[in-house]
Design a protein around this motif. Structure first.
Motif, PDB file in Angstrom:
ATOM      1  N   LEU A   1      42.053 -69.343  -6.842  1.00  0.00           N
ATOM      2  CA  LEU A   1      40.908 -70.076  -6.315  1.00  0.00           C
ATOM      3  C   LEU A   1      41.347 -71.358  -5.612  1.00  0.00           C
ATOM      4  O   LEU A   1      40.795 -71.721  -4.568  1.00  0.00           O
ATOM      5  CB  LEU A   1      39.914 -70.402  -7.425  1.00  0.00           C
ATOM      6  N   ALA A   2      42.336 -72.046  -6.166  1.00  0.00           N
ATOM      7  CA  ALA A   2      42.853 -73.255  -5.520  1.00  0.00           C
ATOM      8  C   ALA A   2      43.487 -72.916  -4.170  1.00  0.00           C
ATOM      9  O   ALA A   2      43.281 -73.630  -3.184  1.00  0.00           O
ATOM     10  CB  ALA A   2      43.860 -73.949  -6.436  1.00  0.00           C
ATOM     11  N   ALA A   3      44.234 -71.825  -4.118  1.00  0.00           N
ATOM     12  CA  ALA A   3      44.836 -71.409  -2.848  1.00  0.00           C
ATOM     13  C   ALA A   3      43.748 -71.044  -1.840  1.00  0.00           C
ATOM     14  O   ALA A   3      43.858 -71.390  -0.655  1.00  0.00           O
ATOM     15  CB  ALA A   3      45.775 -70.222  -3.075  1.00  0.00           C
TER      16      ALA A   3
ATOM     17  N   ILE B   1      44.230 -50.615   3.921  1.00  0.00           N
ATOM     18  CA  ILE B   1      44.916 -51.882   3.714  1.00  0.00           C
ATOM     19  C   ILE B   1      44.802 -52.791   4.935  1.00  0.00           C
ATOM     20  O   ILE B   1      44.690 -54.013   4.793  1.00  0.00           O
ATOM     21  CB  ILE B   1      46.381 -51.626   3.307  1.00  0.00           C
ATOM     22  N   THR B   2      44.789 -52.224   6.131  1.00  0.00           N
ATOM     23  CA  THR B   2      44.642 -53.076   7.312  1.00  0.00           C
ATOM     24  C   THR B   2      43.280 -53.762   7.350  1.00  0.00           C
ATOM     25  O   THR B   2      43.159 -54.873   7.873  1.00  0.00           O
ATOM     26  CB  THR B   2      44.850 -52.277   8.608  1.00  0.00           C
ATOM     27  N   THR B   3      42.262 -53.129   6.783  1.00  0.00           N
ATOM     28  CA  THR B   3      40.953 -53.779   6.686  1.00  0.00           C
ATOM     29  C   THR B   3      41.033 -55.009   5.799  1.00  0.00           C
ATOM     30  O   THR B   3      40.461 -56.053   6.117  1.00  0.00           O
ATOM     31  CB  THR B   3      39.911 -52.793   6.120  1.00  0.00           C
ATOM     32  N   ILE B   4      41.754 -54.906   4.694  1.00  0.00           N
ATOM     33  CA  ILE B   4      41.926 -56.056   3.801  1.00  0.00           C
ATOM     34  C   ILE B   4      42.764 -57.137   4.472  1.00  0.00           C
ATOM     35  O   ILE B   4      42.468 -58.328   4.360  1.00  0.00           O
ATOM     36  CB  ILE B   4      42.555 -55.606   2.470  1.00  0.00           C
ATOM     37  N   LEU B   5      43.806 -56.741   5.189  1.00  0.00           N
ATOM     38  CA  LEU B   5      44.670 -57.714   5.851  1.00  0.00           C
ATOM     39  C   LEU B   5      43.977 -58.418   7.014  1.00  0.00           C
ATOM     40  O   LEU B   5      44.417 -59.494   7.431  1.00  0.00           O
ATOM     41  CB  LEU B   5      45.950 -57.033   6.340  1.00  0.00           C
TER      42      LEU B   5
ATOM     43  N   LYS C   1      43.846 -65.163   8.913  1.00  0.00           N
ATOM     44  CA  LYS C   1      43.716 -63.861   8.257  1.00  0.00           C
ATOM     45  C   LYS C   1      44.845 -63.639   7.254  1.00  0.00           C
ATOM     46  O   LYS C   1      45.921 -64.221   7.370  1.00  0.00           O
ATOM     47  CB  LYS C   1      43.701 -62.761   9.307  1.00  0.00           C
ATOM     48  N   LEU C   2      44.580 -62.794   6.276  1.00  0.00           N
ATOM     49  CA  LEU C   2      45.551 -62.533   5.224  1.00  0.00           C
ATOM     50  C   LEU C   2      46.824 -61.910   5.786  1.00  0.00           C
ATOM     51  O   LEU C   2      47.928 -62.264   5.357  1.00  0.00           O
ATOM     52  CB  LEU C   2      44.938 -61.619   4.156  1.00  0.00           C
ATOM     53  N   GLY C   3      46.704 -61.012   6.738  1.00  0.00           N
ATOM     54  CA  GLY C   3      47.876 -60.396   7.350  1.00  0.00           C
ATOM     55  C   GLY C   3      48.741 -61.419   8.071  1.00  0.00           C
ATOM     56  O   GLY C   3      49.972 -61.367   8.009  1.00  0.00           O
ATOM     57  N   GLN C   4      48.106 -62.373   8.755  1.00  0.00           N
ATOM     58  CA  GLN C   4      48.857 -63.426   9.438  1.00  0.00           C
ATOM     59  C   GLN C   4      49.541 -64.337   8.426  1.00  0.00           C
ATOM     60  O   GLN C   4      50.682 -64.754   8.632  1.00  0.00           O
ATOM     61  CB  GLN C   4      47.924 -64.226  10.342  1.00  0.00           C
ATOM     62  N   LEU C   5      48.854 -64.640   7.329  1.00  0.00           N
ATOM     63  CA  LEU C   5      49.460 -65.456   6.279  1.00  0.00           C
ATOM     64  C   LEU C   5      50.690 -64.770   5.703  1.00  0.00           C
ATOM     65  O   LEU C   5      51.741 -65.392   5.532  1.00  0.00           O
ATOM     66  CB  LEU C   5      48.438 -65.730   5.170  1.00  0.00           C
ATOM     67  N   TRP C   6      50.573 -63.476   5.419  1.00  0.00           N
ATOM     68  CA  TRP C   6      51.699 -62.720   4.865  1.00  0.00           C
ATOM     69  C   TRP C   6      52.851 -62.667   5.867  1.00  0.00           C
ATOM     70  O   TRP C   6      54.006 -62.803   5.507  1.00  0.00           O
ATOM     71  CB  TRP C   6      51.238 -61.318   4.487  1.00  0.00           C
ATOM     72  N   THR C   7      52.517 -62.484   7.145  1.00  0.00           N
ATOM     73  CA  THR C   7      53.560 -62.464   8.179  1.00  0.00           C
ATOM     74  C   THR C   7      54.248 -63.819   8.288  1.00  0.00           C
ATOM     75  O   THR C   7      55.472 -63.887   8.439  1.00  0.00           O
ATOM     76  CB  THR C   7      52.949 -62.073   9.537  1.00  0.00           C
ATOM     77  N   ASP C   8      53.484 -64.892   8.205  1.00  0.00           N
ATOM     78  CA  ASP C   8      54.075 -66.228   8.293  1.00  0.00           C
ATOM     79  C   ASP C   8      54.958 -66.549   7.093  1.00  0.00           C
ATOM     80  O   ASP C   8      55.958 -67.253   7.232  1.00  0.00           O
ATOM     81  CB  ASP C   8      52.977 -67.288   8.412  1.00  0.00           C
ATOM     82  N   ILE C   9      54.592 -66.041   5.923  1.00  0.00           N
ATOM     83  CA  ILE C   9      55.386 -66.323   4.728  1.00  0.00           C
ATOM     84  C   ILE C   9      56.652 -65.476   4.698  1.00  0.00           C
ATOM     85  O   ILE C   9      57.751 -65.996   4.510  1.00  0.00           O
ATOM     86  CB  ILE C   9      54.540 -66.116   3.452  1.00  0.00           C
ATOM     87  N   HIS C  10      56.500 -64.156   4.865  1.00  0.00           N
ATOM     88  CA  HIS C  10      57.671 -63.277   4.807  1.00  0.00           C
ATOM     89  C   HIS C  10      57.339 -61.966   5.507  1.00  0.00           C
ATOM     90  O   HIS C  10      56.794 -61.034   4.894  1.00  0.00           O
ATOM     91  CB  HIS C  10      58.056 -63.026   3.342  1.00  0.00           C
ATOM     92  N   ALA C  11      57.676 -61.889   6.773  1.00  0.00           N
ATOM     93  CA  ALA C  11      57.308 -60.723   7.591  1.00  0.00           C
ATOM     94  C   ALA C  11      58.031 -59.457   7.150  1.00  0.00           C
ATOM     95  O   ALA C  11      57.475 -58.358   7.223  1.00  0.00           O
ATOM     96  CB  ALA C  11      57.595 -60.997   9.057  1.00  0.00           C
ATOM     97  N   ALA C  12      59.263 -59.589   6.677  1.00  0.00           N
ATOM     98  CA  ALA C  12      60.024 -58.404   6.284  1.00  0.00           C
ATOM     99  C   ALA C  12      59.384 -57.688   5.096  1.00  0.00           C
ATOM    100  O   ALA C  12      59.413 -56.457   5.028  1.00  0.00           O
ATOM    101  CB  ALA C  12      61.465 -58.789   5.955  1.00  0.00           C
ATOM    102  N   SER C  13      58.788 -58.442   4.181  1.00  0.00           N
ATOM    103  CA  SER C  13      58.158 -57.798   3.031  1.00  0.00           C
ATOM    104  C   SER C  13      56.892 -57.052   3.439  1.00  0.00           C
ATOM    105  O   SER C  13      56.563 -56.017   2.853  1.00  0.00           O
ATOM    106  CB  SER C  13      57.850 -58.821   1.939  1.00  0.00           C
ATOM    107  N   LEU C  14      56.179 -57.558   4.436  1.00  0.00           N
ATOM    108  CA  LEU C  14      55.004 -56.838   4.934  1.00  0.00           C
ATOM    109  C   LEU C  14      55.415 -55.520   5.572  1.00  0.00           C
ATOM    110  O   LEU C  14      54.795 -54.478   5.327  1.00  0.00           O
ATOM    111  CB  LEU C  14      54.233 -57.694   5.946  1.00  0.00           C
TER     112      LEU C  14
END
Length: 105
Positions: free
Chosen positions: A14-16, A71-75, A38-51
């Protein structure tokens, strides 16, 4: 012990989510347009290889419909919304149960 861990994870999520909501709001005010992180952009910015690794693993082990519309709908959703929903679910899972009224134990 498990309930307190679930509540801790919920509060952190919730804090995040709140931090990401404030980030979206500040950036939207600064740019004078609506900005949604967007969540997908956040994940890409943090660690794209893991996505990319997660995408490859899901597409290799599960049916094709799981990644592309699922999953792309969620991302594609706002990151603050996803963190808020996940945090709320964890807090609800970690709450104490109401005592039953009228039942003797």
């Amino acid at each position: 012990m498990i309930r307190s861990l679930l509540r801790l994870i919920g509060v952190i999520a919730l804090a995040a989510g709140f931090i990401l909501l404030m980030y979206d709001g500040a950036k939207s005010i600064a740019d004078s347009r609506v900005y949604i992180y967007k969540l997908g952009q956040l994940w890409t910015d943090i660690h794209a290889a893991s996505l990319q690794a997660a995408q490859a693993r899901v597409q290799a082990n599960l049916p094709a419909q799981v990644w592309d519309p699922g999953i792309t709908t969620i991302l594609d959703q706002p990151a603050w919304l996803i963190f808020g929903v996940v945090g709320t679910i964890f807090i609800l899972l970690g709450r104490r149960r109401k005592p039953l009224i009228g039942y003797a134990r």
